[in-house]
Design a protein around this motif. Structure first.
Motif, short mmCIF file in Angstrom:
data_model
loop_
_atom_site.label_atom_id
_atom_site.label_comp_id
_atom_site.label_asym_id
_atom_site.label_seq_id
_atom_site.Cartn_x
_atom_site.Cartn_y
_atom_site.Cartn_z
N ASN A 1 0.80 -1.23 0.00
CA ASN A 1 0.00 0.00 0.00
C ASN A 1 0.83 1.27 0.00
N GLY A 2 2.15 1.16 0.11
CA GLY A 2 3.01 2.32 -0.01
C GLY A 2 3.12 3.19 1.22
N GLN A 3 2.53 2.77 2.33
CA GLN A 3 2.59 3.57 3.56
C GLN A 3 3.96 3.42 4.21
N THR A 4 4.53 4.53 4.70
CA THR A 4 5.80 4.49 5.41
C THR A 4 5.57 4.32 6.90
N VAL A 5 6.32 3.44 7.51
CA VAL A 5 6.22 3.13 8.94
C VAL A 5 7.53 3.55 9.62
N TRP A 6 7.40 4.34 10.70
CA TRP A 6 8.56 4.88 11.40
C TRP A 6 8.71 4.18 12.74
N THR A 7 9.87 3.55 12.97
CA THR A 7 10.12 2.83 14.22
C THR A 7 11.40 3.33 14.87
N TYR A 8 11.54 3.03 16.18
CA TYR A 8 12.68 3.52 16.96
C TYR A 8 13.09 2.45 17.96
N HIS A 9 14.40 2.39 18.23
CA HIS A 9 14.94 1.33 19.08
C HIS A 9 16.04 1.91 19.96
N ALA A 10 15.81 1.90 21.26
CA ALA A 10 16.79 2.41 22.22
C ALA A 10 17.40 1.24 22.98
N ARG A 11 18.70 1.05 22.81
CA ARG A 11 19.41 -0.02 23.51
C ARG A 11 19.83 0.51 24.88
N VAL A 12 19.27 -0.09 25.91
CA VAL A 12 19.52 0.36 27.27
C VAL A 12 20.42 -0.66 27.96
N GLY A 13 21.66 -0.29 28.25
CA GLY A 13 22.60 -1.19 28.91
C GLY A 13 23.00 -0.65 30.27
N GLY A 14 23.96 -1.34 30.89
CA GLY A 14 24.46 -0.90 32.18
C GLY A 14 23.48 -1.05 33.32
N LEU A 15 22.54 -1.98 33.21
CA LEU A 15 21.53 -2.19 34.25
C LEU A 15 21.99 -3.26 35.23
N ARG A 16 21.35 -3.30 36.39
CA ARG A 16 21.69 -4.31 37.39
C ARG A 16 20.79 -5.53 37.25
N PRO A 17 21.31 -6.73 37.40
CA PRO A 17 20.48 -7.94 37.31
C PRO A 17 19.40 -7.96 38.39
N GLY A 18 18.23 -8.47 38.03
CA GLY A 18 17.16 -8.66 38.99
C GLY A 18 16.60 -7.39 39.58
N ALA A 19 16.73 -6.26 38.90
CA ALA A 19 16.26 -4.98 39.42
C ALA A 19 15.09 -4.46 38.59
N ARG A 20 14.25 -3.68 39.21
CA ARG A 20 13.13 -3.07 38.51
C ARG A 20 13.48 -1.62 38.17
N TYR A 21 13.18 -1.25 36.94
CA TYR A 21 13.48 0.09 36.44
C TYR A 21 12.22 0.71 35.84
N GLY A 22 12.12 2.02 35.96
CA GLY A 22 11.10 2.78 35.26
C GLY A 22 11.72 3.52 34.09
#
Length: 566
Positions: free
Chosen positions: A106-127
């Motif tokens: 159908n010719g529609q353009t789709v815009w997507t975004y991807h943020a790689r979030v590193g440096g987090l602690r294992p087993g932790a909850r983040y907002g």
């Protein structure tokens, strides 16, 4: 939600972005969870404002980064190009990688975004919060929380199903149960969810593919924004005009762990959580069944002129068996060998869409291509569990290892055919299975389509369970109706001696997996409970009674997989 160990539904509430939640270890983390009403309002606002300059985030979802203990990827879509798309987490601002594609029909353009979030602690909850300079909700941007994977030999829970579709019944195969299926994931509060292919069936709605994906993303956001949803491609992710394998829509929307195979990123991958190695495959590469994008006729499919693509005539099928030239199977063997050679890995779990062992009679059945290419590797490296979708119901195999030769017969002639029937190591359904002796296969195509396939085959000659098997490509052939083509069904059948349990009550459910690692020299266990939504079938195949979507999932069966540690 009812049923053993389901627990109460999680609370739903709206929190100010300025509120702080104290996580494990005393670290202050930004926390905000949008209510369904608020999320719906945002969705309506984004949809109404779908203009070239609208960078309002929608369809937000998480996937694991390269190491689930300390990284995630936050992905989303916006109606138009976003200016400075980013994720805020604590005091950090992480720029997102923009990607876009133009739909090949159908010719529609789709815009997507991807943020790689590193440096987090294992087993932790983040907002976190998702925004852009041209976010219409910039004063109060979309926000949610997630939890990273635990470190070491910690217990965890994951869930799985495939064949989800959308709740918008304007689309082929979509059904209201899709919304309740997403709620079911949240009710069990897993660390992550495995989505076993056929995400939304956009290729069955070719003129509206981006809108089908949009409804899918809006539906899953209420869960996938708070925990990784890890997908694999199915035959209905393969779309005309969208890349050499038709996977551009899928690959543009998801950032998945790197398989280090140039030219094939995102199609297959692996990740590790605790003592479990997860491997996700694209079975489109090896199956005989031809079941991807297809123009049946009698009319020609005409792409929008802006795409530059020619008309697609009736009888055209996008068949991609063998597209990797063996690269996926070589990668699989390397990954299995490395995993089984690591003594800290107790379990190897494989996810793919199509089935090696399914006895559905109204669905697709089993595929010799998987049995030829991958089951010998599963045997050699003692894969514990294989999760599939494709057939819209639930079926469990006994543990299997090796194959019975010459066990099948051709449907057309009755002649013997070698279907490489998986050989059960036991036919005693004890409820506890040592997977070092054989691999258990689960069919979990029970997400939310409007076509449940909870009917199963029986050999009328001997009364045994029977499975259909594809042993050769079923390519399109002209029917008796002018300019109308059809693809052949499975060409062979076999007695399904490997089949242990089939759910004939409903085609809808969710599998819940609780991993309990053992101590050194002890026993590691995965407790598996299948919950099903009885009464959700549009029409029950056994009784003819009309049903309707339902939020009530009750226990169908519980069994245990065990593996003794070195």
């Amino acid at each position: 939600m009812t049923g053993k160990s389901a627990g109460a539904r999680p609370p739903r509430w709206a929190m100010s972005r300025r509120q702080v939640l104290a996580a494990a270890g005393g670290t202050g983390l930004l926390a905000a969870t949008a209510s369904p009403a608020k999320a719906a309002a945002r969705g309506r606002k984004a949809r109404a404002g779908g203009q070239a300059g609208d960078g309002t985030p929608e369809q937000v979802h998480l996937t694991w980064g390269e190491t689930p203990g300390n990284s995630v990827v936050v992905s989303w879509v916006s109606p138009g190009p976003a200016t400075r798309p980013r994720v805020r987490i604590g005091q950090r601002s992480i720029a997102a990688e923009p990607r876009h594609y133009t739909d090949g029909i159908n010719g529609q353009t789709v815009w997507t975004y991807h943020a790689r979030v590193g440096g987090l602690r294992p087993g932790a909850r983040y907002g976190y919060a998702v925004t852009a300079d041209n976010d219409a909700n910039a004063a109060d941007p979309f926000s949610a929380t997630f939890r990273t994977a635990p470190q070491g030999r910690a217990p965890f829970r994951f869930t799985s199903f495939g064949d989800l579709a959308t709740p918008n019944t304007a689309w082929a195969l979509s059904y209201g149960q899709s919304a309740y299926a997403v709620e079911a994931v949240e009710s069990f509060q897993p660390l992550f969810h495995l989505l076993n292919g056929d995400l939304c069936y956009a290729n069955l709605n070719p003129a509206e593919q981006p809108e089908v994906w949009r409804d899918f993303g809006a539906n899953t956001q209420s869960s996938a924004a708070s925990r990784p949803w890890m997908p694999c491609p199915g035959n209905h992710e393969v779309e005309f005009g969208n890349g050499p394998q038709g996977l551009t829509s899928y690959l543009t929307r998801y950032t998945l762990p790197d398989n280090q195979v140039p030219g094939f990123g995102g199609r297959w991958y692996s990740f590790r959580v605790g003592s479990v190695l997860f491997i996700s495959l694209d079975a489109d590469d090896v199956v005989y069944q031809d079941a991807a994008a297809f123009v049946a006729g009698p009319t020609t499919l005409i792409p929008a002129a802006s795409t530059g693509h020619p008309p697609i005539t009736p009888g055209t099928s996008l068949y991609i068996r063998g597209y990797s030239g063996g690269a996926q199977t070589a990668w699989l063997e390397r990954t299995l060998a490395d995993g089984r050679g690591d003594t800290s890995v107790d379990w190897i779990i494989v996810q793919m869409h199509q089935c090696a062992a399914s006895s559905s009679v109204t669905g697709n059945g089993s595929d010799l291509g998987i049995r030829e290419a991958w089951l010998p590797l599963f045997d050699r490296y003692q894969v514990d569990l294989v999760l599939s979708g494709h057939d819209h119901g639930y079926e469990r195999s006994f543990p299997v290892r090796g194959a019975d030769a010459g066990a099948g017969r051709q449907v057309a002639t009755g002649a013997p055919v070698n279907t490489l029937r998986p050989r059960p190591v036991t036919t005693t359904d004890s409820g506890t299975f040592d997977t070092s002796q054989g691999t258990v296969h689960l069919i979990l195509g029970c997400g939310g389509t409007d076509a449940p396939a909870d009917e199963y085959g029986t050999d009328t000659a001997d009364g045994l369970r029977e499975a259909k098997v594809f042993t050769q490509p079923g390519r399109p052939a002209l029917t008796s109706t002018p300019d109308v083509y059809a693809r052949a069904g499975a060409d062979s059948v076999e007695d399904a001696t490997w089949s242990a349990r089939r759910d004939t009550a409903t085609g809808y459910g969710i599998a819940v997996f609780d991993v309990t690692p053992g101590s050194e020299g002890g026993q590691s266990t995965i407790t598996v409970t299948q919950y099903h939504a009885v009464g959700a079938d549009p029409v029950n195949s056994g009784t003819g009674v009309k049903g309707a979507p339902t939020p009530d999932y009750t226990e169908f069966e519980t069994f245990a997989l065990v593996h003794r540690r070195p």
